[in-house]
Design an enzyme around this catalytic site. Sequence first.
Site, mmCIF file in Angstrom:
data_model
loop_
_atom_site.group_PDB
_atom_site.id
_atom_site.type_symbol
_atom_site.label_atom_id
_atom_site.label_comp_id
_atom_site.label_asym_id
_atom_site.label_seq_id
_atom_site.Cartn_x
_atom_site.Cartn_y
_atom_site.Cartn_z
ATOM 1 N N LYS A 158 -4.347 9.307 -8.611
ATOM 2 C CA LYS A 158 -4.665 8.090 -7.854
ATOM 3 C C LYS A 158 -6.145 7.806 -8.068
ATOM 4 C CE LYS A 158 -3.831 5.828 -3.485
ATOM 5 N NZ LYS A 158 -5.096 5.088 -3.462
ATOM 6 N N LYS B 229 6.191 8.819 -7.535
ATOM 7 C CA LYS B 229 7.151 7.723 -7.342
ATOM 8 C C LYS B 229 8.523 8.191 -7.796
ATOM 9 C CE LYS B 229 3.734 4.190 -8.251
ATOM 10 N NZ LYS B 229 3.260 3.108 -9.108
ATOM 11 N N LYS C 280 -3.219 12.995 -1.012
ATOM 12 C CA LYS C 280 -4.669 12.928 -1.121
ATOM 13 C C LYS C 280 -5.295 14.320 -1.248
ATOM 14 C CE LYS C 280 -6.266 9.191 -0.646
ATOM 15 N NZ LYS C 280 -6.363 8.058 0.255
ATOM 16 N N GLU D 31 -5.357 -0.441 -11.463
ATOM 17 C CA GLU D 31 -6.597 -0.092 -10.784
ATOM 18 C C GLU D 31 -7.771 -0.312 -11.729
ATOM 19 O OE1 GLU D 31 -5.670 1.013 -7.785
ATOM 20 O OE2 GLU D 31 -7.463 1.915 -6.921
ATOM 21 N N ARG E 89 -6.249 -7.164 -4.344
ATOM 22 C CA ARG E 89 -5.139 -6.944 -3.429
ATOM 23 C C ARG E 89 -5.336 -7.730 -2.118
ATOM 24 N NH1 ARG E 89 -2.103 -1.994 -2.440
ATOM 25 N NH2 ARG E 89 -3.825 -0.761 -3.216
ATOM 26 N N GLU F 196 1.228 10.551 -11.130
ATOM 27 C CA GLU F 196 -0.013 10.208 -11.832
ATOM 28 C C GLU F 196 -1.200 10.299 -10.883
ATOM 29 O OE1 GLU F 196 -0.719 5.938 -12.987
ATOM 30 O OE2 GLU F 196 1.434 5.797 -12.680
ATOM 31 N N SER G 83 0.866 -1.171 0.000
ATOM 32 C CA SER G 83 0.000 0.000 0.000
ATOM 33 C C SER G 83 0.909 1.229 0.000
ATOM 34 C CB SER G 83 -0.928 -0.012 1.196
ATOM 35 O OG SER G 83 -0.187 -0.290 2.346
ATOM 36 N N LEU G 84 0.326 2.393 -0.145
ATOM 37 C CA LEU G 84 1.137 3.613 -0.164
ATOM 38 C C LEU G 84 0.872 4.417 1.093
ATOM 39 C CD1 LEU G 84 0.636 4.881 -3.836
ATOM 40 C CD2 LEU G 84 2.573 3.626 -2.898
HETATM 41 O O1 I6G Z 1 -2.605 2.241 -4.702
HETATM 42 C C1 I6G Z 1 -1.841 2.693 -5.709
HETATM 43 C C2 I6G Z 1 -2.349 3.582 -6.616
HETATM 44 C C3 I6G Z 1 -1.553 4.051 -7.647
HETATM 45 C C4 I6G Z 1 -0.513 2.225 -5.818
HETATM 46 C C5 I6G Z 1 0.290 2.692 -6.867
HETATM 47 C C6 I6G Z 1 -0.250 3.609 -7.798
HETATM 48 O O2 I6G Z 1 0.545 4.024 -8.761
HETATM 49 C C7 I6G Z 1 0.030 4.982 -9.652
HETATM 50 N N1 I6G Z 1 1.569 2.253 -6.998
HETATM 51 C C8 I6G Z 1 2.059 1.386 -6.104
HETATM 52 C C9 I6G Z 1 3.469 0.940 -6.246
HETATM 53 C C10 I6G Z 1 1.265 0.925 -5.065
HETATM 54 N N2 I6G Z 1 -0.013 1.337 -4.912
HETATM 55 C C11 I6G Z 1 1.797 -0.026 -4.060
#
Ligand code: I6G
Length: 257
Positions: free
Chosen positions: A47, A221, A245, A104, A68, A45, A10-11
Amino acid sequence: EVQHAVPMLSLDNAFADSDIEAFNRRVRERLGRDAEAEPVVYAAEPKLDGLAVSILYVAGVYERAATRGDGVTGEDVTANVRTIRSVPQRLRGAAPAVIEVRGEVFLPLAGFDRVNREAAERGEKIYVNPRNLAAGSLRQLDARVTASRPLDVFFYSIGQCEGSAPPASQTELLARLRSWGLRTCPEIARVEGVAGCLEYYRKIGARRAQLPYQIDGVVYKVDSRADQERLGFVSRAPRWAIAHKFPADEELTTLIG
Ligand code: I6G
């Protein structure tokens, strides 16, 4: 159940500009890059507010899809994800022997409105938001129901990879995903330092209501994979990425009674 060969992380979340300044400072300190003259390059990018999935291709052929879950164990959604039109059954070009691609799954706003309008006409329950509808669609026992929902997917990372060296940067990774016929978000940008991140956040934030899908923030990133490897991970989140966020949407309403 599906065990993820490489955990789905997760981030960490950030809300204030100062959180991003602190993130960038930690990255620079760990990389020993103090000089203002040498800003860290980030891949930024939006989310998406959807559901993370991991799709396994073996010899370029669609094999399995999983949610996930808790990051270690997910749910098998192979039959349902197969019905998403932008998920190819076969990768284009020279795909690695085994490759897990992650992204996603989401419901574009136009599709959400259409599905809800049709549900209302039939007197069925309507969904509160596109994320709930996307989640409900992936959990259907009958894949024909999933197929009737206009789901889409943007890919942004890889898990298990055999038979090919991983790309040297996030930007190159995204280009490689596209070369295999996988969709990536059209809003991706390479930005420099904290100023570049914050400018990107403001620009995307200003266009948020015009985007054809719901987003809840942006992700930065560290672009270089060598730098990502030097930064590593803490518990279940990479040190080289963060989710910035947006504040929760607020609306005015009239209290009638
Ligand atoms: O939950 C996420 C949304 C978008 C992400 C993500 C992301 O990249 C645009 N990238 C990573 C590496 C992870 N979650 C773990």
